[in-house]
Motif scaffolding. Structure first.
Motif: not given
Length: 181
Positions: A20-27, A84-92, A94-97, A139-143
């Motif tokens: 499930a963890q691999d699937d979550a990152i892949q999703k 570099e076009e998104v609210d990076g903290m919101a995506f951060y 979400e990814a951490m979740g 202003g940006d997000f990276t995973l």
């Protein structure tokens, strides 16, 4: 009799939980694959083998190049999702979740006025199987997810001697055994 029936279900639940963890990152990656705000990079295991083989075969008497070639061959793949076009903290957030906190161990956390950077590892059998970097700010997000089979010394060498995206940030942290925080 009930114990015999329950055992296979428990085994299947454990297997599904591990996958499930691999699937979550892949999703998470898949969710934004067609979003034009994001740059997506995937470096396959075959490409890493080719790069490592090239370095080893052309090293000649250069011991560092040979070691780096061997090390790069250990990388089983790299996935990068950035914008570099998104609210990076919101995506951060979400990814951490999506991550199972018990599968990853924090190596380094940097939080500063509206920005967050986190390096985490997933270990199996004393080896790092995945290095994950997630960063976000206004202003940006990276995973970045790098799969392989590494020691911490391997990760230190990758940070020092390569230009793999994100490894420059890893190189700025303290990286002793277990990635001293």
């Amino acid at each position: 009799m009930k114990k015999l029936l329950i055992a296979p279900f428990l085994l299947m639940a454990i297997i599904f939980q591990a996958n499930a963890q691999d699937d979550a990152i892949q999703k998470f990656f898949s969710k934004y694959m067609d979003d034009d705000r994001f740059s997506r990079v995937y470096i396959s295991p075959k490409m890493m083998q080719m790069a490592g083989g090239f370095l080893k075969s052309n090293a000649g008497t250069d011991k560092d190049a040979e070691e780096l070639g061997t090390l790069i061959s250990k990388v089983k793949g790299i996935r990068i999702l950035s914008s570099e076009e998104v609210d990076g903290m919101a995506f951060y957030k979400e990814a951490m979740g999506t991550l199972s906190k018990n599968k990853y161990e924090d190596l380094m956390i940097v939080e500063d006025k509206g920005s967050s950077l986190k390096f985490m590892v997933r270990e199996e059998g004393g080896l790092v199987k995945e290095l994950m970097m997630i960063s976000g700010d206004k202003g940006d997000f990276t995973l970045l997810s790098m799969l392989g089979s590494f020691t911490y010394a391997d990760l230190n060498m990758l940070a020092e001697k390569t230009n793999i995206p994100g490894m420059d940030q890893y190189g700025k942290g303290s990286k002793g055994p277990k990635g001293a925080k």
